[in-house]
Design an enzyme around this catalytic site. Structure first.
Site, PDB file in Angstrom:
ATOM      1  N   GLY A 115     -39.979 -15.085  31.833  1.00 34.41           N
ATOM      2  CA  GLY A 115     -38.859 -14.685  32.680  1.00 34.41           C
ATOM      3  C   GLY A 115     -37.888 -13.743  32.004  1.00 34.41           C
ATOM      4  O   GLY A 115     -36.727 -13.648  32.382  1.00 34.41           O
ATOM      5  N   HIS A 157     -55.490   6.021  21.925  1.00 35.23           N
ATOM      6  CA  HIS A 157     -54.411   6.443  21.032  1.00 35.23           C
ATOM      7  C   HIS A 157     -53.231   5.469  21.051  1.00 35.23           C
ATOM      8  O   HIS A 157     -52.757   5.034  19.995  1.00 35.23           O
ATOM      9  CB  HIS A 157     -53.914   7.849  21.356  1.00 35.23           C
ATOM     10  CG  HIS A 157     -52.707   8.178  20.529  1.00 35.23           C
ATOM     11  ND1 HIS A 157     -52.791   8.508  19.192  1.00 35.23           N
ATOM     12  CD2 HIS A 157     -51.380   8.099  20.806  1.00 35.23           C
ATOM     13  CE1 HIS A 157     -51.580   8.645  18.696  1.00 35.23           C
ATOM     14  NE2 HIS A 157     -50.697   8.396  19.658  1.00 35.23           N
ATOM     15  N   ASP A 190     -47.217  -9.548  24.440  1.00 31.14           N
ATOM     16  CA  ASP A 190     -48.143  -8.846  25.328  1.00 31.14           C
ATOM     17  C   ASP A 190     -47.323  -7.895  26.169  1.00 31.14           C
ATOM     18  O   ASP A 190     -46.164  -8.197  26.499  1.00 31.14           O
ATOM     19  CB  ASP A 190     -48.892  -9.809  26.249  1.00 31.14           C
ATOM     20  CG  ASP A 190     -48.034 -10.220  27.435  1.00 31.14           C
ATOM     21  OD1 ASP A 190     -47.170 -11.103  27.254  1.00 31.14           O
ATOM     22  OD2 ASP A 190     -48.183  -9.650  28.535  1.00 31.14           O
ATOM     23  N   GLN A 246     -38.234 -21.174  30.674  1.00 34.83           N
ATOM     24  CA  GLN A 246     -37.587 -20.280  31.628  1.00 34.83           C
ATOM     25  C   GLN A 246     -36.064 -20.466  31.534  1.00 34.83           C
ATOM     26  O   GLN A 246     -35.579 -20.859  30.480  1.00 34.83           O
ATOM     27  CB  GLN A 246     -38.105 -20.580  33.049  1.00 34.83           C
ATOM     28  CG  GLN A 246     -39.573 -20.216  33.262  1.00 34.83           C
ATOM     29  CD  GLN A 246     -39.783 -18.719  33.433  1.00 34.83           C
ATOM     30  OE1 GLN A 246     -38.829 -17.947  33.603  1.00 34.83           O
ATOM     31  NE2 GLN A 246     -41.039 -18.279  33.347  1.00 34.83           N
ATOM     32  N   CYS A 295     -52.366   9.921  12.726  1.00 35.36           N
ATOM     33  CA  CYS A 295     -53.135   8.866  13.396  1.00 35.36           C
ATOM     34  C   CYS A 295     -54.635   9.018  13.117  1.00 35.36           C
ATOM     35  O   CYS A 295     -55.167  10.118  13.094  1.00 35.36           O
ATOM     36  CB  CYS A 295     -52.864   8.918  14.896  1.00 35.36           C
ATOM     37  SG  CYS A 295     -53.778   7.691  15.843  1.00 35.36           S
ATOM     38  N   CYS A 313     -57.290  11.267  18.200  1.00 30.68           N
ATOM     39  CA  CYS A 313     -56.611  12.212  17.302  1.00 30.68           C
ATOM     40  C   CYS A 313     -57.584  12.906  16.357  1.00 30.68           C
ATOM     41  O   CYS A 313     -57.343  14.032  15.934  1.00 30.68           O
ATOM     42  CB  CYS A 313     -55.514  11.501  16.517  1.00 30.68           C
ATOM     43  SG  CYS A 313     -54.083  11.122  17.560  1.00 30.68           S
ATOM     44  N   ASP A 324     -52.735 -16.062  31.246  1.00 30.15           N
ATOM     45  CA  ASP A 324     -51.482 -16.580  31.775  1.00 30.15           C
ATOM     46  C   ASP A 324     -51.804 -17.505  32.944  1.00 30.15           C
ATOM     47  O   ASP A 324     -52.946 -17.605  33.405  1.00 30.15           O
ATOM     48  CB  ASP A 324     -50.515 -15.461  32.141  1.00 30.15           C
ATOM     49  CG  ASP A 324     -50.936 -14.736  33.379  1.00 30.15           C
ATOM     50  OD1 ASP A 324     -51.956 -15.119  33.972  1.00 30.15           O
ATOM     51  OD2 ASP A 324     -50.249 -13.782  33.760  1.00 30.15           O
ATOM     52  N   SER A 325     -50.809 -18.199  33.397  1.00 27.76           N
ATOM     53  CA  SER A 325     -51.041 -19.296  34.344  1.00 27.76           C
ATOM     54  C   SER A 325     -51.170 -18.831  35.783  1.00 27.76           C
ATOM     55  O   SER A 325     -51.558 -19.598  36.653  1.00 27.76           O
ATOM     56  CB  SER A 325     -49.859 -20.259  34.268  1.00 27.76           C
ATOM     57  OG  SER A 325     -48.681 -19.583  34.700  1.00 27.76           O
ATOM     58  N   GLY A 326     -50.807 -17.598  36.048  1.00 34.53           N
ATOM     59  CA  GLY A 326     -50.750 -17.120  37.419  1.00 34.53           C
ATOM     60  C   GLY A 326     -49.346 -17.169  37.979  1.00 34.53           C
ATOM     61  O   GLY A 326     -49.056 -16.566  39.010  1.00 34.53           O
ATOM     62  N   GLY A 327     -48.466 -17.906  37.300  1.00 33.60           N
ATOM     63  CA  GLY A 327     -47.095 -18.056  37.795  1.00 33.60           C
ATOM     64  C   GLY A 327     -46.415 -16.718  38.038  1.00 33.60           C
ATOM     65  O   GLY A 327     -45.944 -16.435  39.144  1.00 33.60           O
ATOM     66  N   CYS A 348     -57.079   7.551  14.969  1.00 38.15           N
ATOM     67  CA  CYS A 348     -57.889   7.101  16.111  1.00 38.15           C
ATOM     68  C   CYS A 348     -58.907   8.166  16.522  1.00 38.15           C
ATOM     69  O   CYS A 348     -58.813   9.333  16.141  1.00 38.15           O
ATOM     70  CB  CYS A 348     -56.995   6.712  17.291  1.00 38.15           C
ATOM     71  SG  CYS A 348     -56.378   8.082  18.281  1.00 38.15           S
TER      72      CYS A 348
END
Lengths: 381, 381
Positions: A210, A329, A260, A183, A298, A303, A87-90, A300
């Site tokens: 945003g 998990h 994300d 935005q 699951c 589990c 990300d841009s840091g914004g 994983c």
């Protein structure tokens, strides 16, 4: 785009970067400080991650892009040879830094770590991301808080548009992609205005920023739906800081491709685990003698090898293994969902999948509102 | 015993337990709370562990032997299917618990976690270890601090002898082994007295306890040498709470077979890493741009994938991955040393190996005195 579902707007896609391809819909775990908290890159690959997100703001402050550059770039630094979006840091400048002063040129701020003084401009954000060796860079934008006035938002949207233009100009000839961020706060017409200005500049992909900043879920959805018609079919659509498993299913169905969120990783560290039958709080006394895995279905490592009773013990005893087993998990849960969605799109049965997903989980599955800082990571992510 | 070195007293041996065999000399990482801090059982196996030590005192207090018993015993609970040695709780009761009252019957004490009141006797210690499903149990002993008077030590040694007898009687018919512990503080004649009384009872193996408790290295060595002649050739000899890499080489050469110490794991968490050229403190500024691995000669996951610069960043940023990567490295260092010693004994060249080991490392390699609580684990191990 590889395929489109006929009963919804869900799309299956493939994106190519300097560090290989990834499929969409894609979920990106957040590796704020050049590590997905508690996991090694090997763990990450094993749980199913294909692309991760990291944070320009945090890496700029510590250890600095110069150090990471000298150590071969972010991929080599953290031992992750696959795609990375930065990300841009914004978002972090506006949510974490102290005493910031916003000017047309850029933002002056003090570090949340030690109060040292810094300046980031749209050009500098790109320069940092290029030194890091990001595969997908994000434009520097002003992330306004919620709520904020119409007039402030209008000015902010216009400046973010000018910043996006400067960011695009600043980008070098490397093979990194650059995404624009739309935005507009909680004003539908300003969302549209922002979309128009960002689309006019033209980027490799488009993000909605945003959102998930404290507003209600219906309000968030309304803003997203105002922007959606502006987003071209042939570019990735990225919903920043989103979200819950329900959000992922919902917005994949509406035509979004990338997500994300710190939810699966942060909740893991707090002992909130996702299961096919709803969430469980592993600290609860009811699990003390429970010899079943977190989720019978699951596959994983957690589990397959440990009981709820053991995971509860590790958390109560404040053991370092606890966040790792829980994170393995929860991310497995997310990536299993992502794979199920991809399969459903491929077989043109996404709307049926979505219906079953919500019916199966019902009320028990509410995972709560993401807190204000969940987008893009904060101090703890 | 499989083999004896002709130029030293070093021995290569094999011990058989209910959970498989392990070779000696053996180093046991300390898993105080049913986990070797930061490592999964898979990590542990990968670094080369064959047997681990765990703590009766800690597990009795949390989550309790009842819970572990209900969840299938300690092996299943923590996902480690190989040999486990459990200490008796003696060391921790005397070093951690509050307000303890020692009687001939046993010890009354308060939990270091919440002040709750408890009682452990020699019989109860065995009963707990049997519920845990330990492969090698230790007799409950009084661990005296250093320094302490001759008279106190004399009485303590006599009581520890009576407790050992009670422990042996209390042991059920299971296939767990039971080791006796020789105490005696820093008085050579009391060490001999203790050895005689413990040997007379007869155990599957013999341990020297109450060393590495703050005394000087020569004093520790003197006490050990007083006991050594009493220890039969055909039983494992276990030096509790020892030690540094130099200690392991030294006491293997003198005929000891088993060791446990929190040094490699605790130091890892503090960022002190063992290398073939001496120790390094990874936090130091000199490593900020260092793109070399911790140790060029090391084959561990950490050294194969990450730079010193990255490890420094993880430590400074207080990241959860830091203790794990450091622990993987330090334990790999220890187990590589163990394997080298075994190879040297097998090829009847241990004394040459030992000479090279000390010469190569020289002054640079001093690892400091183990602190008072390093034996058998404390709050942090």
């Amino acid at each position: 785009m590889l395929q489109k579902d006929s009963g919804s707007n869900a799309r299956l896609g493939k994106a190519t970067t300097g560090h290989g391809e990834f499929l969409t819909p894609a979920f990106m775990p957040v590796g704020t400080q050049a590590t997905i908290k508690s996991l090694s890159p090997k763990d990450l690959k094993e749980v199913g991650a294909e692309i991760i997100a990291s944070n320009t703001y945090h890496l700029y402050l510590r250890p600095s892009q110069e150090v990471i550059g000298k150590l071969g770039g972010l991929h080599k630094f953290m031992g992750w040879g696959y795609p990375i979006l930065t990300d841009s840091g914004g978002f972090q400048v506006f949510s974490l830094a102290a005493l910031r002063k916003i000017t047309e040129e850029g933002v002056y701020f003090q570090s949340h770590i030690n109060g040292s003084r810094h300046f980031i401009s749209p050009e500098k954000s790109i320069a940092i991301q290029e030194v890091l060796g990001s595969d997908i860079m994000m434009c520097f934008d002003e992330c306004i808080p919620y709520p904020v006035s119409y007039d402030y938002t209008l000015n902010s949207v216009e400046m973010t548009g000018r910043w996006a233009e400067r960011g695009k100009k600043a980008k070098g000839s490397g093979d990194s992609g650059l995404f624009g961020i739309i935005q507009g706060g909680m004003f539908g017409d300003l969302r549209e205005k922002s979309a128009e200005s960002i689309l006019k500049i033209g980027f490799d992909g488009y993000a909605i920023g945003g959102i998930s900043v404290g507003e209600t879920k219906p309000m968030m959805c309304e803003m997203i739906m105002r922007v959606l018609p502006f987003l071209p079919e042939d570019r990735p659509r990225y919903l920043m800081g989103v979200g819950t498993p329900e959000d992922l299913v919902k917005y994949t169905g509406l035509g979004f491709d990338m997500f994300d969120c710190v939810l699966p990783t942060r909740n893991a560290r707090n002992g909130m685990l996702f299961t096919s039958k709803g969430k469980i709080v592993i600290k609860n006394a009811q699990y003390i003698n429970d010899d079943s895995p977190v989720d019978e279905t699951c596959q994983c490592y957690t589990c397959k090898n440990f009981s709820r009773g053991y995971l509860r013990h590790l958390l109560i005893a404040n053991e370092i293994l606890s966040p790792r087993l829980n994170t393995i998990h929860n991310l497995t849960y997310y990536f299993t969902l992502i794979k199920e969605m991809r399969g459903a799109i491929e077989e043109d049965r996404f709307s049926e999948f979505r219906k079953n997903f919500y019916e199966l989980r019902g009320e028990n599955f509410k995972t709560g509102i993401i807190n204000k800082h969940s987008q893009g990571g904060d101090f703890n992510d």
